[in-house]
Design a protein around this motif. Sequence first.
Motif, PDB file in Angstrom:
ATOM      1  N   LYS A  80      41.627  33.491  52.101  1.00 21.00           N
ATOM      2  CA  LYS A  80      40.211  34.014  52.255  1.00 21.00           C
ATOM      3  C   LYS A  80      39.522  33.939  50.892  1.00 21.00           C
ATOM      4  O   LYS A  80      40.282  34.821  50.153  1.00 21.00           O
ATOM      5  CB  LYS A  80      39.814  35.106  52.996  1.00 21.00           C
ATOM      6  N   GLY A  81      38.548  33.637  50.336  1.00 17.10           N
ATOM      7  CA  GLY A  81      37.972  33.503  49.246  1.00 17.10           C
ATOM      8  C   GLY A  81      38.457  32.001  48.473  1.00 17.10           C
ATOM      9  O   GLY A  81      39.600  31.515  48.165  1.00 17.10           O
ATOM     10  N   THR A  82      37.340  31.421  47.856  1.00 18.63           N
ATOM     11  CA  THR A  82      37.520  30.099  47.470  1.00 18.63           C
ATOM     12  C   THR A  82      36.663  29.987  46.067  1.00 18.63           C
ATOM     13  O   THR A  82      35.317  30.380  46.060  1.00 18.63           O
ATOM     14  CB  THR A  82      37.086  28.928  48.409  1.00 18.63           C
ATOM     15  N   ALA A  83      37.006  29.170  45.326  1.00 14.07           N
ATOM     16  CA  ALA A  83      36.466  29.140  44.017  1.00 14.07           C
ATOM     17  C   ALA A  83      36.654  27.777  43.280  1.00 14.07           C
ATOM     18  O   ALA A  83      37.972  27.189  43.452  1.00 14.07           O
ATOM     19  CB  ALA A  83      36.574  30.162  42.830  1.00 14.07           C
ATOM     20  N   ALA A  84      35.723  27.051  42.481  1.00 14.14           N
ATOM     21  CA  ALA A  84      36.100  25.881  41.857  1.00 14.14           C
ATOM     22  C   ALA A  84      37.025  26.388  40.676  1.00 14.14           C
ATOM     23  O   ALA A  84      36.917  27.433  40.485  1.00 14.14           O
ATOM     24  CB  ALA A  84      34.777  25.143  41.563  1.00 14.14           C
ATOM     25  N   PRO A  85      37.778  25.301  40.355  1.00  4.09           N
ATOM     26  CA  PRO A  85      38.449  25.571  39.118  1.00  4.09           C
ATOM     27  C   PRO A  85      37.895  26.172  37.786  1.00  4.09           C
ATOM     28  O   PRO A  85      36.552  25.834  37.231  1.00  4.09           O
ATOM     29  CB  PRO A  85      39.077  24.183  38.712  1.00  4.09           C
ATOM     30  N   GLY A  86      38.241  27.183  37.323  1.00  2.00           N
ATOM     31  CA  GLY A  86      37.858  28.083  36.162  1.00  2.00           C
ATOM     32  C   GLY A  86      36.642  28.903  36.339  1.00  2.00           C
ATOM     33  O   GLY A  86      36.224  29.489  35.826  1.00  2.00           O
ATOM     34  N   GLU A  87      36.069  28.937  37.879  1.00  2.00           N
ATOM     35  CA  GLU A  87      35.376  29.859  38.182  1.00  2.00           C
ATOM     36  C   GLU A  87      35.711  31.105  38.693  1.00  2.00           C
ATOM     37  O   GLU A  87      36.905  31.199  39.387  1.00  2.00           O
ATOM     38  CB  GLU A  87      34.198  29.409  39.358  1.00  2.00           C
ATOM     39  N   SER A  88      34.930  32.338  38.603  1.00  2.00           N
ATOM     40  CA  SER A  88      35.433  33.674  38.967  1.00  2.00           C
ATOM     41  C   SER A  88      35.242  33.826  40.725  1.00  2.00           C
ATOM     42  O   SER A  88      34.088  33.318  41.092  1.00  2.00           O
ATOM     43  CB  SER A  88      34.806  34.673  38.313  1.00  2.00           C
ATOM     44  N   MET A  89      36.130  34.442  41.247  1.00  2.00           N
ATOM     45  CA  MET A  89      35.754  34.828  42.849  1.00  2.00           C
ATOM     46  C   MET A  89      34.619  35.730  42.576  1.00  2.00           C
ATOM     47  O   MET A  89      34.563  36.800  41.642  1.00  2.00           O
ATOM     48  CB  MET A  89      36.975  35.522  43.403  1.00  2.00           C
ATOM     49  N   LEU A  90      33.797  35.833  43.822  1.00  2.00           N
ATOM     50  CA  LEU A  90      32.837  36.592  43.945  1.00  2.00           C
ATOM     51  C   LEU A  90      33.220  38.026  44.741  1.00  2.00           C
ATOM     52  O   LEU A  90      34.265  37.991  45.100  1.00  2.00           O
ATOM     53  CB  LEU A  90      31.768  36.178  44.732  1.00  2.00           C
ATOM     54  N   ASP A  91      32.450  38.982  44.432  1.00  2.00           N
ATOM     55  CA  ASP A  91      32.632  40.183  45.360  1.00  2.00           C
ATOM     56  C   ASP A  91      32.714  39.942  46.791  1.00  2.00           C
ATOM     57  O   ASP A  91      33.698  40.526  47.535  1.00  2.00           O
ATOM     58  CB  ASP A  91      31.749  41.223  44.996  1.00  2.00           C
ATOM     59  N   LYS A  92      31.872  39.178  47.115  1.00  2.00           N
ATOM     60  CA  LYS A  92      31.861  38.608  48.695  1.00  2.00           C
ATOM     61  C   LYS A  92      33.441  37.905  49.013  1.00  2.00           C
ATOM     62  O   LYS A  92      33.955  38.263  50.148  1.00  2.00           O
ATOM     63  CB  LYS A  92      30.948  37.532  48.840  1.00  2.00           C
ATOM     64  N   ASP A  93      34.220  37.488  48.133  1.00  2.00           N
ATOM     65  CA  ASP A  93      35.289  36.690  48.295  1.00  2.00           C
ATOM     66  C   ASP A  93      36.428  37.787  48.535  1.00  2.00           C
ATOM     67  O   ASP A  93      37.287  37.809  49.440  1.00  2.00           O
ATOM     68  CB  ASP A  93      35.639  35.923  47.164  1.00  2.00           C
TER      69      ASP A  93
END
Length: 362
Positions: free
Chosen positions: A184-197
């Motif tokens: 659970k929690g997805t980000a594009a390469p190089g991007e940070s996870m969000l608090d929501k993730d």
Amino acid sequence: MDPGGAGHNRASAEFRGVRAHGVLEHIDARREGHRLAEAGFWVVVGDFDGRVDAWRMAEVERDASPPVRTGRTWSGPEADAWASSLTRDEYLRGVERIREDIRDGDVYQVNLCRMLSAPMPAPQNGPDAVALSERLALGNPARYASRIVIPRGSGGDPGAWIVSASPELYLAVDGDRVRSSPIKGTAAPGESMLDKDVAENVMITDLVRNDLSHVARPGSVRVPELLAEHDHPGLTHLESTVEVTLADDARWTPSMWRSLLDGTFPPGSVSGAPKSAALRIIAREETAPRGPYCGAIGWVDADARTAELAVGIRTFWWRDGELRFGTGAGITWGSDPEGEWRETELKARRLIALASAERMQP
């Protein structure tokens, strides 16, 4: 021999280090789950919508070396032939309705999915699954990749045509130990996870912990991995792991698999929390059945008392002249509708490109 190829009528399945051929019998595992604990090697396909089928296989080979590539060419649908069960506007409205459900206290998280489908006429037993699985292995290698081709049979046997690049473990069983690793929690390469993730992963990990506790020895539940970032082709996921020891009355007894499936299926990471409320909302919002997407795909070896079932994400399935692929996102109060739509596009983009008519160089 042409296992899994178009026009081939012999059942075959391939998983990580395991290959199986020939069906001896088929069962409805929700009704006859006791058979999975008795004897034999079983290929298992669970539809998210409820049905779980299992086939006892005649021949099983274990070989950790990579399979020899056939070099076949995959001929997929045109890239513009794919249609979505939910339009962008319909998906955005669905996210907003789910946020209202969360605001009203009905649910904490819901996985909202849409099904992509493209016409693909093929022989009775489906397109060339070997060619597609080899293409995915090159362009999107996955830990729980699998290929299952089982022709429809008599007595209600629906058969199966599945090519999966799943990165997610639903259930692994080794003797009296059970492990699940929700993503659970997805980000594009190089991007940070969000608090929501982060919040989403913690909620679902707790749901999986609760699901498994029903068959666990008291005090044996462990979470050895929490909020670990794992890189996959084209994206990064947050993953956690829950482990339990089976209670004495659930260790490869006739009730073991029924208890496991009743307590944990469909997987929590692709439904929501609380699961009962999430499933009700999914039925309200989604317009197409998920089939094996978000279900369970894998095997059970009753003789060795081991099993490995993946969550059926990043999965193509063919039925009635259509190739299908699902994509979704977990909706929480902190969800941005546009962001969730983009997440569904990110998860689908690479796989749909691989399965479409454009040729990618090896």
